[in-house]
Enzyme design. Structure first.
Site, PDB file in Angstrom:
ATOM      1  CG  ASP A   7      -0.209  -0.004   2.548  1.00  0.00           C
ATOM      2  OD1 ASP A   7       1.041  -0.063   2.544  1.00  0.00           O
ATOM      3  OD2 ASP A   7      -0.890   0.017   3.592  1.00  0.00           O
TER       4      ASP A   7
ATOM      5  CG  ASP B 225       1.662   1.714   9.255  1.00  0.00           C
ATOM      6  OD1 ASP B 225       2.204   2.075   8.194  1.00  0.00           O
ATOM      7  OD2 ASP B 225       0.838   2.427   9.876  1.00  0.00           O
TER       8      ASP B 225
ATOM      9  NE  ARG C  64       2.001   9.852  12.676  1.00  0.00           N
ATOM     10  CZ  ARG C  64       2.308   8.569  12.629  1.00  0.00           C
ATOM     11  NH1 ARG C  64       2.838   8.058  11.548  1.00  0.00           N
ATOM     12  NH2 ARG C  64       2.130   7.803  13.668  1.00  0.00           N
TER      13      ARG C  64
ATOM     14  CB  SER D 196       6.293   6.506  10.753  1.00  0.00           C
ATOM     15  OG  SER D 196       6.520   5.245  10.183  1.00  0.00           O
TER      16      SER D 196
ATOM     17  NE  ARG E 134       8.822   6.593   8.494  1.00  0.00           N
ATOM     18  CZ  ARG E 134       8.370   7.672   7.865  1.00  0.00           C
ATOM     19  NH1 ARG E 134       9.185   8.603   7.457  1.00  0.00           N
ATOM     20  NH2 ARG E 134       7.067   7.833   7.632  1.00  0.00           N
TER      21      ARG E 134
END
Length: 780
Positions: free
Chosen positions: A127, A192, A474, A669, A671
C-alpha cells in the site's frame, strides 16, 4: 464478480493447512477460524479465558479490557511480574501484519535469522509504494512497473516463508486487517504505527518495528512494557456534523502528541454505542498521534454487525459466548480518566504542522487569519487508513450531492482514496464514487498515497505557502507533499468535503451559507449515510496470494547490484568497553519525528536497501547550532555539510558519534529505518529529553543506546562542539543510570546522569550488537 460468500468458499477449498502457534490448537471447542484465508488457524478464546482467570486471581482486582487482552496473551500468566508502567511483559501475539515499505526490512531480517517458516500467521500488504499522480488505474499500473523488483521480492519471500501476500491495489493495510483479520480479543502487531486501527473491532493491535515483528514470526515471546491504561468515558451520542474523527481530535487536543506514551487508551461508557465499528477504528487509528501504545473499544453490537457484514458471523457468535472477557470489568481502575459528552462535542479541525493543535471548525478561520495561515484551501483530500470506510464515503457523498443539487462543484482540488479494493468496488456499485467525481474529485488508487507523502503534486512550487485539509492522521511539516510551507489540517471526510466546496477555512457548515448557481443562498444539511451497505460488500478483484503448502521450490533473489534491495550484514558486537570521545553529529532543536530522521516520499523506494536509504538520515532535523536542516559542522574539517555525509565521514575515519535530541524524539511512524540508519552509519547512542515508545524500542533492537537526561535541563549543558564519554556499560544493569562526561573544547569537564529503560533481555541485545545477533546466538 462472484458474491463474497462464494468467493470465500472457493478460497477455503483452495487453501492448505499450516501449523504455527501453540495457542492456535488450544481452542478446539468452537473451531472458528481467525480468517477466511487461514481456515485451519483457530481463535483461542478458551486460552484467553484461562489466562485471564489466572491473572485475575493473582491480582485480586477487576481488570480493564486492555488488561484482559494483554494479560490473556502472556507467555507465563502464572509467573509473569505485572506492574503497570514498570515491568516488561512477555507476550504471545496471534498474528503479524506488515506493509510493503516496512516489510522489506522485516523480511530481510527474517531471512538473516536462518529460520525456515514464520511461526504465526503473517501477512504483507502493498500500500505504501503507489504514488498519487493521475488517478487510480494509471497510478497503479505505474507503481507496478516502477516497483516490480520489490513486489517480486515480497511475493517470493512470502511464498518461501509462509506469509500471505496482498498485491498492490488491494488497499491500505489497516482497512484490509479490519475487513479480514481483526476480531475482538486479538493481539496483533503490525509494522506500521497506525496498526491500532484494529482496536475498533475490539482487538489490541500495536504498531512495532520490523525487528519486533521478526521476533514474533520467529516464535519468540514478544516484550512490551506493561502499559498504563487511560480511560476515556463517552456519554451522550454523536449527531449532526460531529463524527468519530472529532472524538480523537478532541482527545489529541487534551493529551497532546506524547500524552498517551506508555499507555493504552480504552474507550468505554454509554456513548460507545452511538459510534459505528469503522468509526471506532478511526478513533483508535489516530491514537498513534498521542503516542499511545494502542487504543481499544469494548465488544458491542456495532462490532457484531460489522463482522457479520464482512462474512464473519461465526466470529461474532463466538465473541458473544465470551463477551464477559471482551469488555472491562465493573469497577476497574484507570490511571487517568477523561470524560467526553458526545452530545456536546463540536466538529474539530487540527493543525497545522502537528495533529494535537485542536480548533473547533467554527473558530479555525479566525485563528488562521490571526496567525497568518492561508485561509484559501488549495486541496481537500479524503480517505486514508483513518477515514476510508463505506460510511465515511457515504457521508462525504451526501455533502457532495447537496452541492451538486445547487449547481456547485468544489472550489478546491479534491481527491478520494478508497481504503480497500472492497470499499472501492462497493462505492462504485452504489454510486458514491461517481457523485464524488461529479463534484470535482479524482479517485486515487487503493493505497496510502498523499497521506504518507506519495503525492506527485503539481499545483504549487516547493516553498509556496498554502493550505490543504485532509481526513488523514498526520500533518507534520512536509509530510504530505515535501513542501515545508504547506499548512495541513486534519478533520473528518465530510468536513473536508464541505470545506473543499467552499474553498476556505472560514466556512463553518453548521452555520454558514453557500451561494447556489441560481444565485440563491443555501445551507448544507448535516450528512446522513448508511453505516454499512444494504447489499453485501462487493469484494472487487481478487488480490490475495496464499503461500503454497510446499515452498521448497521457492527462491528469493536479491541482486548484489540492486539499488532497491540489499541483504543485511550483522552489526558489530559491543567491544566490552565504555563509549569514549563520542562526537556529536547533531544537536536537534525542537520536534524530531521519524519523518525528520528518515523521510518518506521519494525515499520509500530505498526501504529495502539500508545503505541507500541512509542518505536521508536526519535531513529534516533542525540543527541547534545554525537553525538549519541538513547542515551540520564536521568536527574534523570544521566545514558545514549534509548530515548523512558527515556521518559517513565519521564512520570512514573510525569516529563514533551520538545524537542529542529534544522532547518525544522519534514520534510518528513505526519505521525502524530511523534506528537502522544511525546504527549503519556509526552512531552509538541517542540522548534526549524523552522518546516516543516505538522508536525507543527500535533503537534498542539495533544495538543503539536510547538514553534520557536524568535532569532534562542537562540538554542545555551539551554543545555541538563537545565530546561525550558514556560510562557504566561494563556493569550495565536495569534501573541503574549511566554516567556521561561532557568534555568541552576549553578542556573543562562536567558529569551528568543518563537514565535508560533497558531490561536484562534488552541489555543482551546491546551486548550482542542487535536483537537479531542475539537471536542467532541463542539458536547456536
Amino acid at each position: 464478480m462472484a458474491p463474497y460468500s462464494l468467493l470465500v468458499t472457493r478460497l477455503q477449498k483452495a487453501l492448505g493447512v499450516r501449523q504455527y502457534h501453540v495457542a492456535s490448537v488450544l481452542c478446539q471447542r468452537a473451531k472458528v477460524a481467525m480468517s477466511h484465508f487461514e481456515p485451519n488457524e483457530y481463535i483461542h478464546y478458551d486460552l484467553l479465558e484461562k489466562n485471564i482467570n489466572i491473572v485475575r486471581k493473582r491480582l485480586n482486582r477487576p481488570l480493564t479490557l486492555s488488561e484482559k487482552i494483554v494479560y490473556g496473551h502472556l507467555d507465563d500468566p502464572a509467573g509473569q511480574e505485572i506492574e503497570r508502567g514498570k515491568t516488561y511483559l512477555r507476550l504471545r501475539p496471534d498474528r503479524v501484519a506488515m506493509q510493503d515499505a516496512t516489510a522489506q526490512m522485516a523480511m530481510l531480517q527474517f531471512i538473516s535469522s536462518g529460520l525456515p517458516k514464520v511461526a504465526v500467521p503473517s501477512t504483507i500488504h502493498c500500500d505504501h509504494l503507489i504514488e498519487a499522480q493521475l488517478g487510480g488505474e494509471k497510478d497503479l499500473r505505474r507503481a507496478k512497473d516502477i516497483n516490480q523488483e520489490v513486489y517480486n521480492f515480497l511475493a517470493t519471500a512470502g511464498a518461501k516463508y509462509g506469509v500471505g501476500f496482498w498485491r498492490p491495489g488491494s488497499g491500505i493495510i489497516h482497512q484490509i486487517i479490519l475487513e479480514n483479520y481483526a476480531y475482538p480479543g486479538v493481539l496483533l502487531i503490525g509494522t506500521d504505527s497506525h496498526t491500532p486501527n484494529g482496536g475498533g473491532l475490539g482487538g489490541i493491535c500495536i504498531g512495532v518495528g520490523g525487528a519486533d515483528a521478526v521476533d514474533v514470526m520467529a516464535g519468540i515471546p514478544w516484550e512490551l512494557k506493561c502499559p498504563k491504561v487511560i480511560g476515556v468515558k463517552l456519554t451522550g451520542s454523536l449527531s449532526g456534523w460531529t463524527s468519530p474523527k472529532d472524538v480523537i481530535l478532541k482527545v489529541a487536543g487534551i493529551l497532546t502528541v506524547k500524552g498517551g506514551t506508555g499507555a493504552i487508551v480504552e474507550y468505554h461508557g454509554p456513548g460507545v454505542d452511538s459510534i459505528s465499528c469503522t468509526g471506532m477504528a478511526t478513533i483508535c487509528n489516530m491514537g498513534a498521534e498521542i503516542g499511545a501504545t494502542t487504543s481499544v473499544f469494548p465488544y458491542n453490537h456495532r462490532m457484531k454487525k460489522y463482522l457479520s457484514k464482512t462474512g464473519r458471523a461465526d466470529i461474532a457468535n463466538l465473541a458473544d459466548e465470551f463477551k464477559d472477557h471482551l469488555v472491562p470489568d465493573p469497577g476497574c481502575h484507570y490511571d487517568q480518566l477523561i470524560e467526553i459528552n458526545l452530545s456536546e462535542l463540536k466538529p474539530h479541525i487540527n493543525g497545522p504542522f502537528t495533529p494535537d493543535l485542536a480548533h473547533p471548525v467554527a473558530e479555525v478561520g479566525k485563528v488562521a487569519e490571526k496567525e497568518g495561515w492561508p485561509v484559501d484551501i488549495r486541496v481537500g483530500l479524503i480517505g486514508s487508513c483513518t477515514n476510508s470506510s463505506y460510511e465515511d464515503m457515504g457521508r462525504s457523498a451526501a455533502v457532495a450531492k447537496q452541492a451538486l443539487a445547487h449547481g456547485l462543484k468544489c472550489k478546491s482540488q479534491f481527491t478520494i482514496t478508497p481504503g480497500s479494493e472492497q470499499i472501492r468496488a462497493t462505492i462504485e456499485r452504489d454510486g458514491y464514487a461517481q457523485v464524488l467525481r461529479d463534484v470535482g474529485g479524482i479517485v486515487l488508487a487503493n493505497a496510502c498515497g498523499p497521506c504518507i507523502g506519495q503525492w506527485d503534486r503539481k499545483d504549487i512550487k516547493k516553498g509556496e505557502k498554502n493550505t490543504i485539509v485532509t481526513s488523514y492522521n498526520r500533518n507534520f511539516t512536509g509530510r504530505n507533499d515535501a513542501n515545508p510551507e504547506t499548512h495541513a489540517f486534519v478533520t473528518s471526510p465530510e468536513i473536508v468535503t464541505a470545506l473543499a466546496i467552499a474553498g476556505t477555512l472560514k466556512f463553518n457548515p453548521e452555520t454558514d451559507y453557500l451561494m447556489g448557481k441560481d444565485g440563491k443562498k443555501f445551507k448544507l444539511e448535516a450528512p446522513d449515510a448508511d453505516e454499512l451497505p444494504k447489499a453485501e460488500f462487493d469484494p472487487g478483484q481478487d488480490t490475495y496470494q496464499h503461500p503454497p503448502k510446499d515452498s521448497s521450490g521457492q527462491h528469493v533473489d536479491v541482486s548484489p547490484t540492486s539499488q532497491r534491495l540489499q541483504l543485511l550484514e550483522p552489526f558489530d558486537k559491543w567491544d566490552g568497553k565504555d563509549l569514549e570521545d563520542l562526537q556529536i553529529l547533531i544537536k536537534v532543536k525542537g520536534k524530531c519525528t521519524t519523518d525528520h530522521i528518515s523521510a518518506a516520499g521519494p525515499w520509500l523506494k530505498f526501504r529495502g536497501h539500508l545503505d541507500n536509504i541512509s542518505n536521508n538520515l536526519l535531513i529534516g532535523a533542525i540543527n541547534i547550532e545554525n537553525g538549519k536542516a541538513n547542515s551540520v559542522r564536521n568536527a574534523v574539517t570544521q566545514e558545514f555539510g549534509p548530515v548523512p555525509d558527515t556521518a559517513r565521514y565519521y564512520k570512514k575515519h573510525g569516529i563514533r558519534w551520538v545524537v542529542i535530541g529534544d522532547e518525544n524524539y522519534g514520534e510518528g511512524s513505526s519505521r525502524e529505518h530511523a534506528a537502522l540508519e544511525p546504527r549503519h552509519l556509526g552512531g552509538r547512542a541517542i540522548i534526549t529529553k524523552s522518546f516516543a515508545r516505538i522508536h525507543e524500542t527500535n533503537l534498542k533492537k539495533q544495538g543503539l543506546l536510547p538514553l534520557t537526561f536524568a535532569d532534562p535541563a542537562d540538554y542545555n549543558k551539551i554543545h555541538p562542539v563537545d565530546k561525550l564519554t558514556i560510562q557504566g556499560l561494563k556493569d550495565f544493569t536495569p534501573g541503574k543510570p549511566l554516567k556521561c562526561i561532557i568534555k568541552h573544547p576549553n578542556g573543562t569537564q562536567e558529569t551528568i546522569l543518563l537514565n535508560h529503560t533497558f531490561n536484562e533481555t534488552q541489555i543482551e541485545w546491546f551486548r550482542a550488537g542487535s536483537a537479531l545477533n542475539r537471536m542467532k546466538e541463542l539458536q547456536k
